[in-house]
Design a protein around this motif. Structure first.
Motif, PDB file in Angstrom:
ATOM      1  N   UNK A 183       0.816  -1.197   0.000  1.00 30.56           N
ATOM      2  CA  UNK A 183       0.000   0.000   0.000  1.00 30.56           C
ATOM      3  C   UNK A 183       0.849   1.245   0.000  1.00 30.56           C
ATOM      4  N   UNK A 184       0.250   2.328   0.484  1.00 27.69           N
ATOM      5  CA  UNK A 184       0.947   3.619   0.547  1.00 27.69           C
ATOM      6  C   UNK A 184       0.825   4.158   1.953  1.00 27.69           C
ATOM      7  N   UNK A 185       1.865   4.941   2.367  1.00 25.94           N
ATOM      8  CA  UNK A 185       1.894   5.504   3.703  1.00 25.94           C
ATOM      9  C   UNK A 185       2.669   6.821   3.668  1.00 25.94           C
ATOM     10  N   UNK A 186       2.128   7.836   4.335  1.00 28.41           N
ATOM     11  CA  UNK A 186       2.799   9.135   4.384  1.00 28.41           C
ATOM     12  C   UNK A 186       2.273   9.922   5.571  1.00 28.41           C
ATOM     13  N   UNK A 187       3.019  11.006   5.919  1.00 26.17           N
ATOM     14  CA  UNK A 187       2.565  11.817   7.051  1.00 26.17           C
ATOM     15  C   UNK A 187       1.673  12.964   6.594  1.00 26.17           C
ATOM     16  N   UNK A 188       1.470  13.055   5.265  1.00 22.91           N
ATOM     17  CA  UNK A 188       0.628  14.104   4.726  1.00 22.91           C
ATOM     18  C   UNK A 188      -0.199  13.512   3.585  1.00 22.91           C
ATOM     19  N   UNK A 189      -1.539  13.731   3.568  1.00 18.50           N
ATOM     20  CA  UNK A 189      -2.371  13.113   2.524  1.00 18.50           C
ATOM     21  C   UNK A 189      -1.885  13.393   1.114  1.00 18.50           C
ATOM     22  N   UNK A 240       5.425   4.353  -1.088  1.00 21.54           N
ATOM     23  CA  UNK A 240       5.096   2.931  -1.237  1.00 21.54           C
ATOM     24  C   UNK A 240       5.556   2.123  -0.018  1.00 21.54           C
ATOM     25  N   UNK A 241       4.684   1.215   0.446  1.00 20.67           N
ATOM     26  CA  UNK A 241       5.072   0.286   1.514  1.00 20.67           C
ATOM     27  C   UNK A 241       4.715  -1.134   1.086  1.00 20.67           C
ATOM     28  N   UNK A 242       5.524  -2.063   1.450  1.00 22.87           N
ATOM     29  CA  UNK A 242       5.216  -3.474   1.202  1.00 22.87           C
ATOM     30  C   UNK A 242       5.995  -4.308   2.208  1.00 22.87           C
ATOM     31  N   UNK A 243       5.444  -5.504   2.479  1.00 25.57           N
ATOM     32  CA  UNK A 243       6.105  -6.412   3.417  1.00 25.57           C
ATOM     33  C   UNK A 243       5.743  -7.839   3.073  1.00 25.57           C
ATOM     34  N   UNK A 244       6.614  -8.755   3.367  1.00 29.33           N
ATOM     35  CA  UNK A 244       6.386 -10.180   3.192  1.00 29.33           C
ATOM     36  C   UNK A 244       7.164 -10.897   4.282  1.00 29.33           C
ATOM     37  N   UNK A 245       6.452 -11.708   5.056  1.00 29.26           N
ATOM     38  CA  UNK A 245       7.108 -12.374   6.182  1.00 29.26           C
ATOM     39  C   UNK A 245       6.561 -13.785   6.336  1.00 29.26           C
ATOM     40  N   UNK A 246       7.429 -14.675   6.705  1.00 26.58           N
ATOM     41  CA  UNK A 246       7.039 -16.043   7.035  1.00 26.58           C
ATOM     42  C   UNK A 246       7.366 -16.334   8.485  1.00 26.58           C
ATOM     43  N   UNK A 247       6.468 -17.020   9.150  1.00 28.40           N
ATOM     44  CA  UNK A 247       6.647 -17.258  10.588  1.00 28.40           C
ATOM     45  C   UNK A 247       6.458 -18.745  10.863  1.00 28.40           C
ATOM     46  N   UNK A 248       7.505 -19.409  11.275  1.00 28.23           N
ATOM     47  CA  UNK A 248       7.440 -20.830  11.620  1.00 28.23           C
ATOM     48  C   UNK A 248       7.533 -20.950  13.138  1.00 28.23           C
ATOM     49  N   UNK A 249       6.444 -21.461  13.746  1.00 29.62           N
ATOM     50  CA  UNK A 249       6.401 -21.526  15.208  1.00 29.62           C
ATOM     51  C   UNK A 249       5.912 -22.890  15.645  1.00 29.62           C
ATOM     52  N   UNK A 250       6.492 -23.373  16.721  1.00 27.55           N
ATOM     53  CA  UNK A 250       6.089 -24.667  17.285  1.00 27.55           C
ATOM     54  C   UNK A 250       6.021 -24.541  18.801  1.00 27.55           C
ATOM     55  N   UNK A 251       5.061 -25.199  19.417  1.00 25.36           N
ATOM     56  CA  UNK A 251       4.977 -25.165  20.880  1.00 25.36           C
ATOM     57  C   UNK A 251       6.155 -25.918  21.491  1.00 25.36           C
TER      58      UNK A 251
END
Length: 479
Positions: free
Chosen positions: A334-340, A350-361
């Motif tokens: 998406x988009x992000x800024x401090x002023x419209x 422009x903002x973007x993110x991609x993350x993978x999370x592997x978790x086990x108890x």
């Protein structure tokens, strides 16, 4: 160098702990009960002809009864509630199916943040310029428009097994509805034959009252001729009153039975259409029980218990998968800024993110162990219920087949008794008129004849109901 080795050891230790944490306990199993016997009685037969294959409109020949059942299948409240259970189970499938797919959404937000100047972020903001001569605003607004997605990768088939369990429970509710239908049809037929039996008994009581009234008039004449006493008159009078009281008892039972049928039909009280013919002339339907193994495919409650067992086994697999690592993937764009006005300034906003999370108890897995133990216990419970349902189905059919055989023998003997008592009434009346027998013998003969006729009607009703019950217990009525 020492730090590098420590880091490597830490990674190795973490992997070992993760592997140890993935270990899941084994599920308990229980053996099924003994296989279904080859026959319902002592005589083994391979004849697979089974009345349960008949549609209920073919099994019941009385058109009035067929019309009543037709109305009940449309209006019965219990059946309609069961249909809603099917809808609930169907929606649960949609929920489980949705869990297999990524969750995608859109987020728009606005906020403002003021951080301390003497912090790493505050100090950095104070020296940062957006453009030459333009510093970062303080406090700092924040405007965001973005799409986001989250997805749990179904590595261990946990979500797929959960969906399969929901599908089996849905199919189980369908079989549960079929079981309600078979019981509803049988209950309406029972009540209908009960109503016909009461009509017949009412007619017999009225005939008996007429017969007793004639005998009362005779004894009154005999008293005037000094051939009988007042005791005889009062005895006959009491017998007439007893029969009239019985008449009103039967009328009340007729009304209660009509209301019961109307309740099953989901409507307010009204007359039940029926033919008031000679009830004893009705013949039970011919019974072909087939072989016991057919119960597994014909009885809705057996199939329901089997599907619930399959669902319970899948629940154990789902609970077991909780011990293993889960892989969650998240992304945003998406988009992000401090002023419209800066929101659509590319590529700066422009903002973007991609993350993978592997978790086990790893530690404190008591909750997961408890859920696994509960799922395993429910599996064993479903297994025992399946065995119980099969056993109950076999015993119900066996009982009704034996009942049909014994009722037929009892009905033949009861018919002979009624014929003998009818003849004895004629003989006693003739002898009483000629004063050759006492009034007491006439009273007892009429009373015995009335009881025998009423019992004959009850036996005929039980015969008709037993045939209906065999049809129901074999799994007929829902097709």
């Amino acid at each position: 160098m020492y730090k590098v080795k420590t880091y490597q050891y830490s990674i190795a230790l973490g992997l070992c702990l993760a592997v140890a944490g993935c270990k899941a306990p084994a599920a308990e199993t229980a053996s099924t009960s003994a296989p279904v016997p080859e026959a319902f009685g002592n005589v083994k037969s391979q004849d697979t002809t089974n009345i349960s294959s008949l549609k209920w409109k073919e099994f019941f020949k009385d058109q009035n009864l067929v019309e009543l059942i037709d109305i009940a299948l449309k209006n019965n409240q219990e059946l309609n509630m069961t249909l809603q259970e099917i809808e609930i189970a169907k929606n649960d499938i949609r929920v489980r199916k949705g869990a297999l797919l990524p969750t995608v959404g859109v987020r728009a937000g606005a906020g403002i943040e003021k951080v301390g100047r003497y912090t790493s972020q505050g100090a950095g903001d104070a020296t940062t310029e957006i453009k030459p001569g333009v510093e970062t605003p303080d406090p700092l607004p924040d405007y965001t428009i973005a799409a986001y997605a989250n997805w749990e990768v179904d590595i261990w088939k946990k979500l797929r097994n959960s969906k399969k369990a929901a599908v089996n429970r849905y199919l189980a509710t369908v079989e549960g509805k079929n079981f309600v239908v078979t019981n509803l049809i049988a209950e309406i037929a029972d009540s209908y034959y009960e109503l016909l039996a009461l009509d017949s008994q009412l007619e017999i009581v009225k005939q008996t009252i007429e017969l007793q009234t004639n005998a009362l008039e005779i004894v009154k004449v005999q008293k005037q001729a000094a051939r009988a006493t007042e005791l005889g008159v009062q005895k006959f009078q009491a017998e007439v009153l007893t029969s009239k009281s019985l008449e009103f008892d039967i009328l009340q039972k007729i009304k209660e039975n009509e209301n019961k049928i109307n309740f099953l039909l989901g409507r307010y009280p009204q007359d039940i259409k029926r033919d008031k013919t000679n009830f004893t002339d009705l013949l039970p339907a011919a019974v072909n029980s087939g072989i016991p193994s057919q119960l597994l495919t014909n009885r809705p409650d057996v199939k329901q218990a089997e599907l619930e067992l399959v669902a319970a086994k899948l629940d154990v697999k789902v609970a077991r998968a909780e011990f293993y690592p889960s892989l969650d993937i998240s992304a945003a764009f998406g988009v992000q800024a401090f002023k419209p006005s800066y929101l659509f300034t590319f590529p700066e906003s422009l903002l973007y993110s991609l993350a993978g999370d592997l978790a086990a108890p790893l530690i404190n897995r008591n909750a997961i162990k408890a859920e696994f133990s509960s799922a395993n216990a429910r599996q064993l419970q479903a297994l025992y219920n399946y065995d119980k349902t099969i056993l109950n189905a076999y015993l119900e059919v066996s009982t009704q087949l034996s009942k049909i055989e014994n009722l037929q023998k009892g009905y033949d003997l009861k018919s002979q008794q009624v014929d003998a008592l009818n003849r004895s009434i004629d003989v006693s009346n003739d002898l009483f008129k000629s004063a050759r027998v006492d009034y007491f013998e006439v009273l007892m003969t009429q009373r015995d004849a009335l009881e025998a006729k009423l019992e004959l009607i009850d036996t005929k009703k039980e015969q008709l109901n037993a045939a209906v019950h065999v049809y129901r217990d074999l799994g007929g009525g829902w097709k």
